[in-house]
Write a protein that holds these residues in place. Sequence first.
Motif, short mmCIF file in Angstrom:
data_model
loop_
_atom_site.label_atom_id
_atom_site.label_comp_id
_atom_site.label_asym_id
_atom_site.label_seq_id
_atom_site.Cartn_x
_atom_site.Cartn_y
_atom_site.Cartn_z
N THR A 122 0.81 -1.21 0.00
CA THR A 122 0.00 0.00 0.00
C THR A 122 0.86 1.27 0.00
O THR A 122 0.56 2.19 -0.75
CB THR A 122 -0.96 -0.06 1.20
N TYR A 182 0.42 4.11 -2.94
CA TYR A 182 0.08 5.52 -2.72
C TYR A 182 1.13 6.44 -3.32
O TYR A 182 0.83 7.53 -3.78
CB TYR A 182 -0.04 5.79 -1.22
N ARG A 188 -5.03 1.50 -2.33
CA ARG A 188 -6.08 2.48 -2.08
C ARG A 188 -7.43 1.87 -2.42
O ARG A 188 -7.70 1.50 -3.55
CB ARG A 188 -5.83 3.71 -2.94
N ALA A 194 -0.16 3.44 6.44
CA ALA A 194 -1.36 3.59 5.61
C ALA A 194 -2.02 2.23 5.40
O ALA A 194 -3.23 2.12 5.41
CB ALA A 194 -0.99 4.21 4.27
N ARG A 237 -4.01 1.17 8.56
CA ARG A 237 -5.20 1.97 8.82
C ARG A 237 -6.25 1.83 7.72
O ARG A 237 -7.38 2.26 7.89
CB ARG A 237 -4.82 3.45 8.94
N GLU A 238 -5.86 1.25 6.59
CA GLU A 238 -6.74 1.24 5.42
C GLU A 238 -8.13 0.67 5.71
O GLU A 238 -9.12 1.23 5.26
CB GLU A 238 -6.05 0.48 4.28
N SER A 259 -6.81 7.31 5.07
CA SER A 259 -5.62 6.46 5.19
C SER A 259 -4.49 7.16 5.91
O SER A 259 -3.42 6.57 6.07
CB SER A 259 -5.12 6.03 3.82
#
Lengths: 448, 355
Positions: free
Chosen positions: A115, A119, A139, A192, A195-196, B160
């Motif tokens: 990820t 990004y 994403r 990221a 937490r996605e 995010s």
Amino acid sequence: MTHHSIRNSALRGLTALGLILAVISPNVAVAQAQEQYFGIPSSRVGPYSAMGTGYYGGIIDYLNYVNMKFGGVNGVKLTWEECETEYNAARTVECYQRLLTKGNQRMVVFDTLGTPGAYAVINRMEPDNVVLAQYGYGRTDAADGTVWPWVFNAAGHYWGQVAVQLGYMAKKEGGIDKMKGKTVVHLHIDSAFGREPLPAMREITKQWGVRLIEIAVPPPGLEQQSQWLQIRREKADWVTFWGAGSGMNSTAITNAARVGFRRDRMIYVSFGGAEEDMVPAGPAAKGTFVTANAVPGKFPLIQDIQKVVYGAGKGNLQDPTRIGSVYYNRGVGAAAMWVEALKNAQRIANKPGKTVNGKEYRDGYEALDISEAKLKEIGIQGMLGPFKMSCAKHDGSERFRVMQWDGKKFVLVSDWEAAPDPAYIRKLIEESALKYATENKITPKKCS
Amino acid sequence: MFYREAGQYADSYAKDRQLLPLRQDKLGMMVILAIGFIATPIWASDYLLSALVIPWLILALVSLGQNILMGYAGQLSLGSAGFMAVGAFACYNLILRVPGIPFIGAVILSGLIAAGIGILFGLPSLRIRGLYLAVATLASQFFIVWCLDKFGWFKNYDTSGIINAQAIVIFGQTMNTPAEKYLVVLVIVGLMTWMAANMAQGSIGRGWMAVRDMDVAAETMGLSLLRTKLMAFAISSFYCGVGGALFLFAYLQTVEPATFNIEFSFRILFMVIIGGLGTILGPFLGSAFILLLPIFLNIMFHAIFGQAVDATIASALETVIFGVLIIVFLIFEPLGLARLWQITKERLRLWPFKY
């Protein structure tokens, strides 16, 4: 070292530098027309090496297989170039730029297997005409093709996956109404990627009346003692685990065992749920659940790859016993989608047997229609969930299979499970994509 | 022979205090500037610019900031990536929330914000020294990243937890292509390097070095330790902050707080040590070594061995070679790569004689 030899070594260094510059300067040799070039940003060293070697090994083996068995795609030979990212976002950008062109060929698809890397390059896709094939990571709201025409998610995304996990918990508890008042901990690496799933998770748990506790583990995640003590203190019923790297993933299991948390109340994310993540934890790993978007096993295609590619001594894996493992099969699945998309692209652009460009390849990827019959034709029926993409719907099979580690191997404990309310996940995706489009002044594409 | 200063006299104090007093140095600098401003934007490929040169310049700027604090003022600090994060997130939020703010203004302001926070975390330096200070500054690294992670406001409540850089607009001109971004970075880095060289040579830099060499002696000679140390912290953090803003806007475009982790701080520290402590040239050489060498090794391995060698072994070998090279350099040239250039200069001066 004397002054003299220092000068000599400096001169030698300069010569070496010249050599390197000569190597990286654009290659002017004219390549053959009937080739399709792929850029492979692999991550073979560092904490994620188990994942990288398996996944990219699967991809390269499949490309090799298509060349060796069928002579390429309609006669178009597949070529590729590898670049080491070390799972680092900045190195991924460097690799992306380096791989973008090779001679007069241009990369048409990019798969970062991570990820953070996705990004880092996601905004370069549209101007460069490259497809970002996030295969089960990245994403999530890119699943809305109207806002992200160049980004795809053919193996599902984390919002769908966490919904499947919550659905599986509800099933085990005896129904969604039984989930009320339960405590679910989302234990995740602080990035990221970790937490996605949270936006979807927060919404669903609120609807169900589930108490959600978010606990972050700072990278590299080898120190989780206080987090597991907190999990015990909160009397968690279930843990969803978003870890990265076999070190962090096996540490979670050993810590859970130490505080006495039941392993059959832990569900691992597809990304960190493979043999390489379970084995280091030893017998403690027994019972751990994993959601899978590509199931391990020796499917007919995998067997044939072993025969054709490894039989000829051209296999990419150093350790052939890893053939058919979770990461390997996922890599084969990802490459199978690349090749199917290429077939589609040649057909749609009416260029059979010719190299296609980024735009044509994008249309081919969007036209992916992977039915059960198609999976059977490729030889991977049961390994992946069937799906069909469209102009607006850029996510693949929104279904996952739940597996359980029996101490030696994974046992499938469910069929392809869909999220309890897929329409709701879709709504969240469209809302999030729209918010992104408004903030960045993007006019969503019309999909009639 | 090439580096003889014979016949070059300074007939005024101003001339004597020039940054580049020698004709050869002036000429060399002009050649470098011509390559940097004219040749590179015209001939360098997009890959070379956006993947190698831009990050190299930015990291050189950040290491220069670290070198001001560590090499010149002797304050061992480990928080440089944290201050980069401050710069990056400050610049993003300034452009997001202050309507009509010019890009350069936002970059300078983010540098100043980083400087303010640098002063705050520099306060312990008045009481503790050496390794203990390094441990104290670690707090800044962890606190800043934690703070940016914890409070969604800094990231405009992105789900995010990442931020996307806005376009760079200077005088109504959008800087989109790698060459345009490169020029923005080059101008800022060039100016700030020139400023750093001036500071290092002037009274400010002499103050830093006095504090570095013996702070008690410096104090008895009338230097205010408070002012000197905090100024070093502020200026160093300013450089890191500007570097962080450029890192986001001209290079990566998308960052999360975790990008600026402790490992990043260590990399910057290594760049300074390998480049040469207390030099202006060192950070440029050191960042080239740490940033570009692994990439060159990767390219070399692929070019030479292709698919003949197992890719996993090749990748591991690259890391091994890189590590060995670091050790070799530190053994044979503990004063850093900048010292190699100095030695080369001396040799050139004597050439064709040996001594």
